[in-house]
Design a protein around this motif. Structure first.
Motif, PDB file in Angstrom:
ATOM      1  N   ILE A 119       0.852  -1.188   0.000  1.00 52.72           N
ATOM      2  CA  ILE A 119       0.000   0.000   0.000  1.00 52.72           C
ATOM      3  C   ILE A 119       0.887   1.237   0.000  1.00 52.72           C
ATOM      4  N   SER A 120       0.607   2.164  -0.889  1.00 47.96           N
ATOM      5  CA  SER A 120       1.391   3.393  -0.981  1.00 47.96           C
ATOM      6  C   SER A 120       1.256   4.201   0.304  1.00 47.96           C
ATOM      7  N   TRP A 121       2.347   4.944   0.622  1.00 48.50           N
ATOM      8  CA  TRP A 121       2.299   5.807   1.798  1.00 48.50           C
ATOM      9  C   TRP A 121       1.259   6.910   1.640  1.00 48.50           C
ATOM     10  N   VAL A 122       0.934   7.259   0.408  1.00 53.80           N
ATOM     11  CA  VAL A 122      -0.123   8.253   0.187  1.00 53.80           C
ATOM     12  C   VAL A 122      -1.460   7.713   0.698  1.00 53.80           C
ATOM     13  N   VAL A 123      -1.721   6.439   0.401  1.00 53.69           N
ATOM     14  CA  VAL A 123      -2.950   5.807   0.871  1.00 53.69           C
ATOM     15  C   VAL A 123      -2.931   5.649   2.390  1.00 53.69           C
ATOM     16  N   VAL A 124      -1.774   5.230   2.927  1.00 54.71           N
ATOM     17  CA  VAL A 124      -1.654   5.063   4.381  1.00 54.71           C
ATOM     18  C   VAL A 124      -1.880   6.397   5.089  1.00 54.71           C
ATOM     19  N   ALA A 125      -1.325   7.477   4.539  1.00 48.76           N
ATOM     20  CA  ALA A 125      -1.514   8.792   5.147  1.00 48.76           C
ATOM     21  C   ALA A 125      -2.980   9.185   5.161  1.00 48.76           C
ATOM     22  N   ASN A 126      -3.710   8.892   4.088  1.00 48.89           N
ATOM     23  CA  ASN A 126      -5.137   9.191   4.052  1.00 48.89           C
ATOM     24  C   ASN A 126      -5.918   8.347   5.054  1.00 48.89           C
ATOM     25  N   GLN A 237       6.687   9.254   4.668  1.00 50.21           N
ATOM     26  CA  GLN A 237       5.703   9.299   5.738  1.00 50.21           C
ATOM     27  C   GLN A 237       5.748  10.606   6.517  1.00 50.21           C
ATOM     28  N   GLN A 238       6.968  11.140   6.711  1.00 48.95           N
ATOM     29  CA  GLN A 238       7.074  12.413   7.425  1.00 48.95           C
ATOM     30  C   GLN A 238       6.410  13.548   6.641  1.00 48.95           C
TER      31      GLN A 238
END
Length: 301
Positions: A119-126, A237-238
């Motif tokens: 899973i992309s970090w963009v998705v995880v951030a959302n 992630q940061q």
């Protein structure tokens, strides 16, 4: 030298199979290293690569930055927490999965555990914003249960940032890393388990005396490599989870290099900081390998 060429001729089919990857590594991993020269220069894009030499000024500048201690603190704390919780987590998961007898259930759990890795970090951030935002799911649950009266600022309070970041790193990487340990466990001789049962070992005894020693060399190898990356505290992630209110807790070496080296155009300075980080990591790998070889009789070279 003659013996080397004789061996190459004898193994020429293997070398031919490896040749495309060797060329790829040389082109994309070693050839770009000449760009490290700009860390010793005041490089200006479009000018010669061999002018404006400043020696070690770019390296010294980093140590004199006002927020140098803060950057190093964040980098070491985040990396240390990732190592403290992220290194044993896949080992524990692999040990638990190895004890599951139902093949279908085991495969299902294993597949579900390593899906987050892709899973992309963009998705995880959302997902984190949806779960932990002021009007997120977690705050709604806590308010309805009566634990809090008003939403908690999980994503805008620096005191929560390290815990959120490390937890998401562990969740994302744990399942995929466990595959390596499961592969190591699959290589353990089954007769050792049979002999252990004959000797009266229970389930925990088999894990302690057979499974854990069987994966020790794999764990040591991965631990040495993890020590080498102790200054790699993350980057995507940061930038995705962090915000100006938590910058004091998320600014690490990689984000600092991105801001100064890319956004502000200080290419020489950013390259110098990145090179210094890589050299420190290389030295740590050699130290960890030497200590492992001396005290655990296991090393990677």
């Amino acid at each position: 030298m003659a013996a080397v060429w004789k061996r190459v001729r004898r193994e020429r089919q293997i070398w031919l199979l490896c040749l495309p990857m060797i060329v790829w590594v040389l082109m994309f991993s070693y050839y770009p290293m000449y760009g490290l020269l700009i860390s010793f220069q005041n490089y200006v894009p479009g000018h010669s690569m061999f002018s404006n030499w400043v020696g070690f000024d770019n390296f010294i500048r980093f140590f004199h930055e006002p927020n140098f201690l803060q950057i190093m603190r964040n980098t070491l704390v985040i990396s240390g927490l990732n190592l403290l919780f992220g290194f044993p987590a896949p080992i524990l998961l692999a040990l638990l999965l190895n004890e599951v007898k139902g093949r279908a259930f085991k495969k299902t759990i294993q597949s579900l555990s390593y899906i987050p890795y892709f899973i992309s970090w963009v998705v995880v951030a959302n997902i984190l914003i949806t779960m932990l935002g002021s009007d997120g799911v977690l705050n709604d649950i806590l308010i309805k249960l009566g634990f809090i009266d008003e939403p908690l600022a999980f994503l805008t309070n620096g005191n929560y940032f390290w815990g959120i970041l490390v937890s998401s790193n562990v969740w994302k990487d744990m399942g995929f890393s466990a595959i390596i340990y499961l592969s190591a466990m699959a290589g353990i001789d089954k007769e050792q388990y049979e002999a252990g049962r004959v000797d009266g070992l229970g389930r925990f005894g088999l894990i302690r005396h057979i499974t854990v020693p069987g994966i020790r060399s794999t764990a040591v190898l991965l631990f040495i490599l993890a020590i080498g990356g102790i200054l790699n505290a993350g980057f995507e992630q940061q930038l995705l989870i962090g915000n100006p209110l938590t910058q004091d807790h998320y600014e690490v070496i990689d984000t600092y290099v991105y801001r100064f080296g890319v956004q502000l155009g200080n290419y020489s300075y950013g390259t110098a900081v990145g090179l210094m980080k890589s050299l420190i990591g290389l030295v740590l790998v050699f130290i960890a390998n030497r200590l492992s070889k001396r005290y655990m009789e296991s090393s990677i070279f």
